[in-house]
Design a protein around this motif. Structure first.
Motif, mmCIF file in Angstrom:
data_model
loop_
_atom_site.group_PDB
_atom_site.id
_atom_site.type_symbol
_atom_site.label_atom_id
_atom_site.label_comp_id
_atom_site.label_asym_id
_atom_site.label_seq_id
_atom_site.Cartn_x
_atom_site.Cartn_y
_atom_site.Cartn_z
ATOM 1 N N ARG A 69 0.795 -1.117 0.033
ATOM 2 C CA ARG A 69 0.049 0.140 -0.082
ATOM 3 C C ARG A 69 0.705 1.487 0.032
ATOM 4 O O ARG A 69 0.660 2.138 -0.854
ATOM 5 C CB ARG A 69 -0.864 -0.210 1.313
ATOM 6 C CG ARG A 69 -1.694 1.417 1.316
ATOM 7 C CD ARG A 69 -2.864 1.147 2.383
ATOM 8 N NE ARG A 69 -3.715 0.083 2.154
ATOM 9 C CZ ARG A 69 -4.913 0.111 1.435
ATOM 10 N NH1 ARG A 69 -5.144 1.291 0.757
ATOM 11 N NH2 ARG A 69 -5.735 -0.744 1.248
ATOM 12 N N SER A 70 2.086 1.365 0.753
ATOM 13 C CA SER A 70 2.760 2.425 0.871
ATOM 14 C C SER A 70 3.486 2.662 -0.263
ATOM 15 O O SER A 70 3.716 3.836 -0.764
ATOM 16 C CB SER A 70 3.716 2.189 2.032
ATOM 17 O OG SER A 70 4.599 3.281 2.404
ATOM 18 N N ILE A 71 4.059 1.669 -1.227
ATOM 19 C CA ILE A 71 4.838 2.031 -2.121
ATOM 20 C C ILE A 71 3.794 2.341 -3.481
ATOM 21 O O ILE A 71 4.143 3.120 -4.228
ATOM 22 C CB ILE A 71 5.328 0.522 -2.664
ATOM 23 C CG1 ILE A 71 6.606 0.931 -3.703
ATOM 24 C CG2 ILE A 71 4.764 -0.360 -3.299
ATOM 25 C CD1 ILE A 71 7.831 0.173 -3.827
ATOM 26 N N GLU A 127 0.979 4.118 -2.930
ATOM 27 C CA GLU A 127 0.618 5.438 -2.478
ATOM 28 C C GLU A 127 1.624 6.431 -2.735
ATOM 29 O O GLU A 127 1.504 7.548 -3.303
ATOM 30 C CB GLU A 127 0.114 5.547 -1.121
ATOM 31 C CG GLU A 127 -1.192 4.836 -0.671
ATOM 32 C CD GLU A 127 -1.681 4.709 0.492
ATOM 33 O OE1 GLU A 127 -1.145 5.209 1.457
ATOM 34 O OE2 GLU A 127 -2.968 4.507 1.084
ATOM 35 N N LYS A 128 2.807 5.875 -2.431
ATOM 36 C CA LYS A 128 3.847 7.094 -2.132
ATOM 37 C C LYS A 128 4.910 6.878 -3.326
ATOM 38 O O LYS A 128 5.760 7.924 -3.384
ATOM 39 C CB LYS A 128 4.588 6.962 -0.936
ATOM 40 C CG LYS A 128 3.859 7.203 0.443
ATOM 41 C CD LYS A 128 4.741 6.753 1.624
ATOM 42 C CE LYS A 128 3.934 6.900 2.709
ATOM 43 N NZ LYS A 128 4.507 6.191 4.098
ATOM 44 N N GLY A 129 4.945 5.658 -4.126
ATOM 45 C CA GLY A 129 5.851 5.746 -5.106
ATOM 46 C C GLY A 129 7.254 5.138 -4.675
ATOM 47 O O GLY A 129 7.436 4.907 -3.502
ATOM 48 N N GLY A 150 9.266 7.119 -2.303
ATOM 49 C CA GLY A 150 8.824 7.339 -0.793
ATOM 50 C C GLY A 150 8.928 6.370 -0.027
ATOM 51 O O GLY A 150 8.795 6.452 0.999
ATOM 52 N N VAL A 151 9.516 5.360 -0.355
ATOM 53 C CA VAL A 151 9.573 4.025 0.446
ATOM 54 C C VAL A 151 11.449 3.634 0.360
ATOM 55 O O VAL A 151 11.404 2.583 0.743
ATOM 56 C CB VAL A 151 8.916 3.046 0.402
ATOM 57 C CG1 VAL A 151 7.413 3.237 0.563
ATOM 58 C CG2 VAL A 151 8.967 2.285 -0.988
ATOM 59 N N SER A 165 12.956 5.529 -7.964
ATOM 60 C CA SER A 165 12.108 6.623 -8.247
ATOM 61 C C SER A 165 11.621 6.359 -9.508
ATOM 62 O O SER A 165 10.539 7.202 -9.741
ATOM 63 C CB SER A 165 12.991 7.811 -8.254
ATOM 64 O OG SER A 165 13.902 7.571 -9.457
ATOM 65 N N SER A 186 3.841 7.106 -8.020
ATOM 66 C CA SER A 186 3.241 7.139 -6.760
ATOM 67 C C SER A 186 1.802 7.485 -7.358
ATOM 68 O O SER A 186 1.528 8.091 -8.258
ATOM 69 C CB SER A 186 3.375 8.446 -5.566
ATOM 70 O OG SER A 186 3.242 9.661 -6.399
ATOM 71 N N GLY A 188 -1.069 7.316 -5.124
ATOM 72 C CA GLY A 188 -1.901 8.009 -4.036
ATOM 73 C C GLY A 188 -2.791 9.230 -4.691
ATOM 74 O O GLY A 188 -4.086 9.095 -3.812
#
Length: 101
Positions: A52-54, A56-58, A61-62, A66, A70, A72
Motif C-alpha cells: 500500500r505504501s509503495i 501510494e507514495k511511489g 517514498g519508500v 524513483s 506514486s 496515491g
C-alpha cells in the motif's frame, strides 16, 4: 478481483507487464527492472502495508526506485486494496500478506 485486474491493466502493466512479470513495454527503457509480481517467494515477504505504501507514495517514498510512480493521488484507498488483492493473486505460489517490510 475484477476491479483489481482493471486497475492493474490501467496503472501497472506498462512497466510490470500484463502477467506481472516485470516485462512491460516501458520496462525496457528503465534502468531498474520492475518487480516481478509472479514471484511468490519475493512477494510473500512483502506485507500489504508495504505494498500500500509503495503504491501510494511511489518507489522514492519508500526508499526504492524513483521510477515507480506514486498513485496515491489517483487511486482511492479501496482501489489500492483491490489492486493489492490482484497483485497477490499473481504470485506463484500465491503468498499471503504476513510478510516483512
Amino acid at each position: 478481483m475484477t476491479e483489481g485486474r482493471k486497475l492493474y491493466a490501467a496503472y501497472c502493466t506498462g512497466c510490470h507487464g500484463e502477467n506481472g512479470k516485470g516485462d512491460g513495454v516501458a520496462a525496457r527503457a528503465l534502468p531498474v527492472k520492475p518487480a516481478d509480481h509472479t514471484d511468490g517467494k519475493t512477494m510473500g515477504v512483502l506485507s500489504d502495508a508495504y505494498l500500500r505504501s509503495i503504491i501510494e507514495k511511489g518507489g522514492a517514498g519508500v526508499g526504492r526506485s524513483s521510477f515507480m510512480p506514486s498513485w496515491g493521488g489517483q487511486l482511492r484507498p479501496d482501489e489500492i486494496g483491490a489492486l493489492i488483492a490482484y497483485i497477490r493473486s499473481l504470485a506463484r505460489p500465491t503468498q499471503g500478506s504476513g510478510g516483512k517490510q
